[in-house]
Motif scaffolding. Structure first.
Motif, mmCIF file in Angstrom:
data_model
loop_
_atom_site.group_PDB
_atom_site.id
_atom_site.type_symbol
_atom_site.label_atom_id
_atom_site.label_comp_id
_atom_site.label_asym_id
_atom_site.label_seq_id
_atom_site.Cartn_x
_atom_site.Cartn_y
_atom_site.Cartn_z
ATOM 1 N N ALA A 58 0.718 -1.109 0.141
ATOM 2 C CA ALA A 58 -0.051 -0.336 -0.048
ATOM 3 C C ALA A 58 0.814 1.386 0.006
ATOM 4 C CB ALA A 58 -0.828 -0.077 1.176
ATOM 5 N N ALA A 59 2.185 1.135 0.463
ATOM 6 C CA ALA A 59 2.951 2.402 0.583
ATOM 7 C C ALA A 59 3.882 2.626 -0.753
ATOM 8 C CB ALA A 59 3.933 2.293 1.898
ATOM 9 N N LEU A 60 3.776 1.635 -1.840
ATOM 10 C CA LEU A 60 4.567 1.557 -2.884
ATOM 11 C C LEU A 60 4.032 2.799 -3.612
ATOM 12 C CD1 LEU A 60 4.766 -2.052 -4.073
ATOM 13 C CD2 LEU A 60 6.634 -0.641 -3.108
ATOM 14 N N GLU A 61 4.722 3.424 -4.790
ATOM 15 C CA GLU A 61 4.403 4.373 -5.584
ATOM 16 C C GLU A 61 3.530 3.581 -6.718
ATOM 17 O OE1 GLU A 61 6.238 7.214 -9.101
ATOM 18 O OE2 GLU A 61 7.379 6.738 -7.073
ATOM 19 N N GLY A 62 2.168 4.191 -7.043
ATOM 20 C CA GLY A 62 1.218 3.541 -7.882
ATOM 21 C C GLY A 62 -0.068 2.999 -7.031
ATOM 22 N N SER A 63 -0.818 2.568 -8.051
ATOM 23 C CA SER A 63 -2.021 2.031 -7.134
ATOM 24 C C SER A 63 -2.266 0.633 -7.366
ATOM 25 C CB SER A 63 -3.444 2.828 -8.030
ATOM 26 O OG SER A 63 -4.454 2.204 -7.405
ATOM 27 N N PHE A 64 -2.358 -0.329 -6.269
ATOM 28 C CA PHE A 64 -2.343 -1.624 -6.410
ATOM 29 C C PHE A 64 -3.622 -2.135 -5.520
ATOM 30 C CE2 PHE A 64 2.102 -0.489 -6.501
ATOM 31 C CZ PHE A 64 2.747 -1.455 -7.444
ATOM 32 N N THR A 65 -4.034 -3.336 -5.939
ATOM 33 C CA THR A 65 -5.261 -3.803 -5.247
ATOM 34 C C THR A 65 -4.821 -5.211 -4.914
ATOM 35 O OG1 THR A 65 -6.362 -4.562 -7.320
ATOM 36 C CG2 THR A 65 -7.016 -2.254 -6.442
ATOM 37 N N HIS A 66 -5.402 -5.721 -3.984
ATOM 38 C CA HIS A 66 -5.160 -7.020 -3.736
ATOM 39 C C HIS A 66 -6.753 -7.877 -3.467
ATOM 40 C CE1 HIS A 66 -5.584 -6.108 0.592
ATOM 41 N NE2 HIS A 66 -6.045 -7.392 0.743
ATOM 42 N N GLU A 67 -6.594 -9.157 -3.557
ATOM 43 C CA GLU A 67 -7.648 -10.228 -3.875
ATOM 44 C C GLU A 67 -7.276 -11.485 -3.120
ATOM 45 O OE1 GLU A 67 -10.768 -12.761 -6.696
ATOM 46 O OE2 GLU A 67 -9.229 -11.392 -7.510
ATOM 47 N N VAL A 68 -8.069 -11.804 -2.044
ATOM 48 C CA VAL A 68 -7.412 -13.218 -1.533
ATOM 49 C C VAL A 68 -8.326 -14.504 -2.512
ATOM 50 C CG1 VAL A 68 -7.732 -14.614 0.792
ATOM 51 C CG2 VAL A 68 -7.410 -12.184 1.005
ATOM 52 N N VAL A 69 -7.476 -14.879 -2.759
ATOM 53 C CA VAL A 69 -8.139 -16.024 -3.843
ATOM 54 C C VAL A 69 -8.331 -17.547 -2.999
ATOM 55 C CG1 VAL A 69 -7.694 -17.610 -5.896
ATOM 56 C CG2 VAL A 69 -6.893 -15.097 -5.707
ATOM 57 N N GLN A 70 -7.392 -17.769 -2.050
ATOM 58 C CA GLN A 70 -7.567 -18.758 -1.224
ATOM 59 C C GLN A 70 -6.969 -18.473 0.277
ATOM 60 O OE1 GLN A 70 -5.745 -22.767 -2.385
ATOM 61 N NE2 GLN A 70 -5.378 -23.288 -0.253
ATOM 62 N N ASP A 71 -7.982 -18.565 1.362
ATOM 63 C CA ASP A 71 -7.827 -18.103 2.753
ATOM 64 C C ASP A 71 -7.330 -19.120 3.544
ATOM 65 O OD1 ASP A 71 -7.787 -16.219 4.558
ATOM 66 O OD2 ASP A 71 -9.823 -15.953 4.818
ATOM 67 N N GLY A 72 -6.179 -19.857 3.290
ATOM 68 C CA GLY A 72 -6.079 -20.939 4.149
ATOM 69 C C GLY A 72 -6.577 -22.155 3.997
ATOM 70 N N PRO A 73 -6.479 -23.184 4.904
ATOM 71 C CA PRO A 73 -5.743 -23.231 6.380
ATOM 72 C C PRO A 73 -4.402 -23.250 6.200
ATOM 73 C CG PRO A 73 -7.006 -25.141 6.107
ATOM 74 C CD PRO A 73 -7.211 -24.419 4.802
ATOM 75 N N SER A 74 -3.705 -23.941 5.142
ATOM 76 C CA SER A 74 -2.426 -24.404 4.969
ATOM 77 C C SER A 74 -1.771 -23.580 4.234
ATOM 78 C CB SER A 74 -2.308 -25.741 4.709
ATOM 79 O OG SER A 74 -2.745 -25.963 3.268
ATOM 80 N N GLU A 75 -2.540 -22.748 3.155
ATOM 81 C CA GLU A 75 -1.653 -21.966 2.129
ATOM 82 C C GLU A 75 -2.716 -20.910 1.808
ATOM 83 O OE1 GLU A 75 0.109 -23.859 -1.120
ATOM 84 O OE2 GLU A 75 -1.670 -23.743 -2.320
ATOM 85 N N TRP A 76 -2.105 -19.703 1.540
ATOM 86 C CA TRP A 76 -2.984 -18.499 1.193
ATOM 87 C C TRP A 76 -2.304 -17.937 -0.242
ATOM 88 C CZ3 TRP A 76 -2.489 -19.841 5.842
ATOM 89 C CH2 TRP A 76 -3.501 -19.603 6.606
ATOM 90 N N LEU A 77 -3.399 -17.826 -1.265
ATOM 91 C CA LEU A 77 -3.219 -17.294 -2.354
ATOM 92 C C LEU A 77 -3.809 -15.722 -2.432
ATOM 93 C CD1 LEU A 77 -3.845 -20.287 -4.643
ATOM 94 C CD2 LEU A 77 -1.827 -19.487 -3.948
ATOM 95 N N VAL A 78 -2.977 -14.844 -2.961
ATOM 96 C CA VAL A 78 -3.514 -13.397 -2.827
ATOM 97 C C VAL A 78 -2.762 -12.733 -4.171
ATOM 98 C CG1 VAL A 78 -3.165 -11.063 -1.781
ATOM 99 C CG2 VAL A 78 -3.249 -13.340 -0.204
ATOM 100 N N ARG A 79 -3.822 -12.442 -4.912
ATOM 101 C CA ARG A 79 -3.647 -11.532 -6.204
ATOM 102 C C ARG A 79 -3.369 -10.203 -5.961
ATOM 103 N NH1 ARG A 79 -7.490 -13.611 -8.946
ATOM 104 N NH2 ARG A 79 -6.326 -15.106 -10.220
ATOM 105 N N ILE A 80 -2.236 -9.827 -6.273
ATOM 106 C CA ILE A 80 -1.800 -8.416 -6.093
ATOM 107 C C ILE A 80 -1.861 -7.765 -7.767
ATOM 108 C CG2 ILE A 80 -0.253 -6.720 -5.459
ATOM 109 C CD1 ILE A 80 0.597 -8.604 -3.372
ATOM 110 N N SER A 81 -2.846 -6.716 -7.984
ATOM 111 C CA SER A 81 -2.554 -6.071 -9.215
ATOM 112 C C SER A 81 -2.241 -4.598 -9.173
ATOM 113 C CB SER A 81 -4.281 -6.388 -9.828
ATOM 114 O OG SER A 81 -4.657 -7.451 -9.806
#
Length: 84
Positions: A58-81
């Motif tokens: 969120a502190a990076l230059e530019g505009s980024f969003t994120h989407e949690v694709v898989q919310d655990g329990p053993s691994e998380w997948l998060v898409r950052i765009s």
């Protein structure tokens, strides 16, 4: 052609963060995210919800969003765009 989830990168890379040495993990991931083209995305695979990393994104230059694709329990997948 965009998918129904509204992201535009059909050849999206997956970055398994566990393969990056812990001492350089956040800087390496932030570098990869910073290098995304506008409307590009990357899928992060992590052993926990990467909340501290998302705060850094969120502190990076530019505009980024994120989407949690898989919310655990053993691994998380998060898409950052990059929006701009």
């Amino acid at each position: 052609m965009a998918c129904q989830c509204n992201h535009n990168n059909l050849l999206e890379e997956t970055l398994d963060v566990t393969t990056i040495p812990h001492s350089v993990r956040h800087p390496a991931i932030l570098g990869a995210i910073s290098a995304l083209p506008v409307l590009g995305s990357i899928l992060l695979k992590a052993p926990h919800m990467p909340s501290p990393l998302l705060a850094e994104v969120a502190a990076l230059e530019g505009s980024f969003t994120h989407e949690v694709v898989q919310d655990g329990p053993s691994e998380w997948l998060v898409r950052i765009s990059r929006e701009g």
